[in-house]
Design an enzyme around this catalytic site. Structure first.
Site, PDB file in Angstrom:
ATOM      1  N   GLY A  47       0.801  -1.278  -0.075  1.00 61.03           N
ATOM      2  CA  GLY A  47       0.190  -0.154  -0.036  1.00 61.03           C
ATOM      3  C   GLY A  47       0.920   1.308   0.049  1.00 61.03           C
ATOM      4  O   GLY A  47       0.262   2.335  -0.374  1.00 61.03           O
ATOM      5  N   LYS A  67      13.744   0.601  -2.040  1.00 60.04           N
ATOM      6  CA  LYS A  67      12.382   0.718  -1.661  1.00 60.04           C
ATOM      7  C   LYS A  67      11.963   2.107  -1.990  1.00 60.04           C
ATOM      8  O   LYS A  67      12.580   3.313  -1.581  1.00 60.04           O
ATOM      9  CB  LYS A  67      12.405   0.364  -0.024  1.00 60.04           C
ATOM     10  CG  LYS A  67      12.457  -1.055   0.420  1.00 60.04           C
ATOM     11  CD  LYS A  67      12.429  -1.343   1.810  1.00 60.04           C
ATOM     12  CE  LYS A  67      12.691  -2.889   2.101  1.00 60.04           C
ATOM     13  NZ  LYS A  67      12.398  -3.141   3.561  1.00 60.04           N
ATOM     14  N   ASP A 165       6.466  -5.885  11.955  1.00 55.25           N
ATOM     15  CA  ASP A 165       5.854  -6.803  11.116  1.00 55.25           C
ATOM     16  C   ASP A 165       6.829  -8.088  10.981  1.00 55.25           C
ATOM     17  O   ASP A 165       7.311  -8.610  10.111  1.00 55.25           O
ATOM     18  CB  ASP A 165       5.830  -6.047   9.812  1.00 55.25           C
ATOM     19  CG  ASP A 165       5.129  -6.956   8.876  1.00 55.25           C
ATOM     20  OD1 ASP A 165       4.208  -7.782   9.080  1.00 55.25           O
ATOM     21  OD2 ASP A 165       5.132  -6.527   7.526  1.00 55.25           O
TER      22      ASP A 165
END
Length: 603
Positions: A47, A67, A165
């Protein structure tokens, strides 16, 4: 919108958000990213952005990971704020990777177009998800994973970072040494969550995150819960899956009753695990945060508890006013590190992997103290005639018994946890505490003893030099000289044939430079360190058993009550940072280049 550059494809694409054609996969980046990175392949997307592999043309086409993040903001002010927070998170990621070998290094960050970019080290290996797809993990593999990964979590939590995460996809096994590497810290995800007014949108993966994290309140114990979920899934080989309608099916977790079913599934498979490991996983997976482990150190302690414990009843040899205390048993762990050796020009001539044992002292509220085991032995203390000053002679042999020494100089965070204040001039939780007198350092030890029921004290001068040298006989533990890549000192001055270097003009976070062969950091430079001993003008009649010299002496014809300082500092020339160099100061004096580290001795 633009058209794909593939002559056989006419699919439109948005150059600000996706340079890979969604139809044919054509790379439409054109010019190098950041003027040096050639994008090779799209690895994945989410997202907030995408991840690519790339070649670093400024580094012999070395493979790296890029990234790309898209700030979802409206207005110039919001974009500026998001960009600034992105830079802050990038710096945090840089500090983590530079100071831990099991976290990918951050190589660069930059802005280009409407996107923000991080460039990270490429880890060769495979994720634990790939391993799990081949077969379930055994108990031995889970124990190994916990022993390897918990110190990484301890490291990041100590620096006030929450991963948020943890799952098999974000744990890699490095090809070269089989160590597990914690990846995808999502630094820019934190920026997105904070700066884009998305506080209600938590960052987590269903099936791993606890309820408080899904409600937007992640803490270090949330990471421990996710680690427990990871272990349960690795043991059972059960992953949560979505059906065609997007409904989640998870055999491992009964959401209605908030109950994990990993024991039942293992029983079905006829797999047994030890009761102690089962209890650890159950406690990691407790629904209420207060019922879980409160730190990675607590988990490690339980993980290692079946092993024989070492009693630590310690008699202080330096502070007779301190009571003799029966200490808690300790559980030793092992860490690995690289030791660098340089020649007289400062050129690296050797880099060798070492390991050392240590134990963790929990100071409360996530603050820990790491104590490294220093083996006993003999060494030649002081300087030869062609080195140093007269007060470093005569050289003499010392026999030192085994002891534990602080892996780092006492930090401001640790000092605050014990004393309740921070006197330092250069503020930073992970920077060494300074502006502390010898009396302040002794007071810290006394309060630490009361809290831990163990005896801590300042090192003797002999213990300090023995620990600093770590078996070396050269002026510095890294060789014939030092450089500002190895030590924090005034780089305007040189030693031997080394070049000039940087002058930071202040302290640096502990552990910023390579350690010595015992696994101790910053024994040269950064700050001077107090020792127990009184100052003496030379080593005539000095103790030879490693104990502190606790009698006062005449210095320059006067009775001296000065105390010993060792190691040099950020303010000093390299000669003052040598292993044998000595300095003195009054027990009440405080300076912004003076601090300390502590030791503890086995009976």
């Amino acid at each position: 919108m633009q058209i794909c550059q593939n002559p056989n494809c006419s699919n439109p694409f948005n150059p600000d958000s996706n340079r890979f054609c969604t139809s044919c996969g054509q790379n439409n980046f054109g010019n190098l990213l950041g003027n040096r990175y050639r994008v090779l392949q799209l690895l994945g997307e989410g997202g907030f952005g995408r991840t690519y592999t790339a070649e670093d043309t400024g580094r012999f086409d070395d493979i790296c990971v890029i990234k790309q993040f898209f700030p979802q903001v409206q207005g110039t002010a919001a974009l500026t704020k998001a960009t600034e927070l992105f830079k802050q998170e990038a710096k945090r990621l840089y500090e983590l990777g530079e100071n831990h070998s099991q976290i990918p290094r951050l190589l660069a960050y930059f802005e280009q177009g409407a996107s923000l970019y991080l460039v990270q080290e490429f880890i060769r290996g495979q994720t634990l998800l790939k391993e799990l797809q081949q077969q379930a993990f055994s108990e031995a593999q889970i124990r190994e994973l916990l022993a390897d990964l918990l110190p990484v979590l301890q490291f990041i939590h100590h620096r006030h970072v929450i991963h948020r995460d943890i799952k098999p996809e974000n744990i890699m096994r490095r090809e070269s040494d089989r160590k597990v590497i914690l990846i995808d810290f999502g630094g820019a995800k934190q920026v997105t969550q904070t700066s884009l007014a998305r506080q209600a949108t938590g960052i987590y993966t269903v099936g791993y995150a606890p309820s408080e994290q899904m409600a937007g309140f992640a803490t270090p114990v949330s990471d421990l819960y996710a680690l427990g979920a990871t272990c349960a899934r690795l043991l059972t080989q059960c992953l949560a899956v979505q059906d065609a309608n997007g409904n989640l099916y998870d055999r491992l977790y009964d959401a209605f009753n908030a109950q994990w079913m990993w024991r039942e599934i293992l029983q079905e498979k006829g797999v047994r695990i030890s009761s102690d490991l089962g209890q650890i996983i159950d406690k990691l997976l407790k629904h209420l945060p207060k019922e879980r482990y409160q730190s990675a150190a607590e988990v490690l302690q339980d993980l290692n508890s079946p092993k024989p414990k070492i009693p630590t009843t310690i008699i202080s040899i330096s502070q007779p006013q301190l009571p003799k205390v029966q200490a808690n048993a300790i559980s030793l762990q092992t860490f690995e590190f690289d030791v660098v050796t340089v020649d007289a020009t400062g050129k690296q001539i050797n880099r060798k992997r070492h390991s050392a044992n240590f134990f963790i002292e929990d100071l409360g509220n996530g603050v820990i103290l790491e104590m490294v085991s220093i083996p006993g032995g003999t060494f030649i203390m002081g300087s030869p005639n062609n080195e140093g000053k007269a007060n470093e002679r005569p050289q003499h042999q010392i026999k030192v018994r085994e002891f534990f020494m602080g892996k780092y100089q006492i930090t401001q965070e640790q000092y605050q946890a014990i004393i309740g204040k921070n006197p330092s001039n250069f503020k930073g939780t992970n920077q060494p505490v300074e502006n502390v007198s010898w009396n302040d350092a002794v007071k810290f030890c006394q309060k630490l003893n009361q809290k831990t029921k163990r005896i801590y004290r300042l090192p003797s001068e002999a213990e300090w030099e023995y620990a600093c040298r770590a078996g070396s006989t050269t002026p510095f533990y890294c060789g014939e000289t030092i450089t500002t890549d190895l030590v924090n000192y005034d780089g305007n001055y040189t030693y031997a044939s080394a070049p000039k270097g940087q002058y930071c003009k202040q302290t640096t976070p502990v552990g910023s430079f390579p350690p010595n062969a015992f696994g101790l950091y910053d024994m040269h430079g950064n700050i001077w360190e107090w020792c127990q001993d009184y100052w003496h003008d030379n080593y005539q009649r000095a103790p030879i058993d490693g104990s502190a010299w606790l009698t006062t002496a005449l210095s320059s014809g006067l009775l001296s009550n000065s105390r010993l300082l060792r190691g040099g500092s950020w303010y000093d020339n390299p000669g003052n940072c040598r292993s044998a160099n000595r300095h003195k100061n009054g027990a009440r004096n405080c300076y912004n280049d003076v601090g300390f580290r502590v030791v503890s001795v086995l009976p």
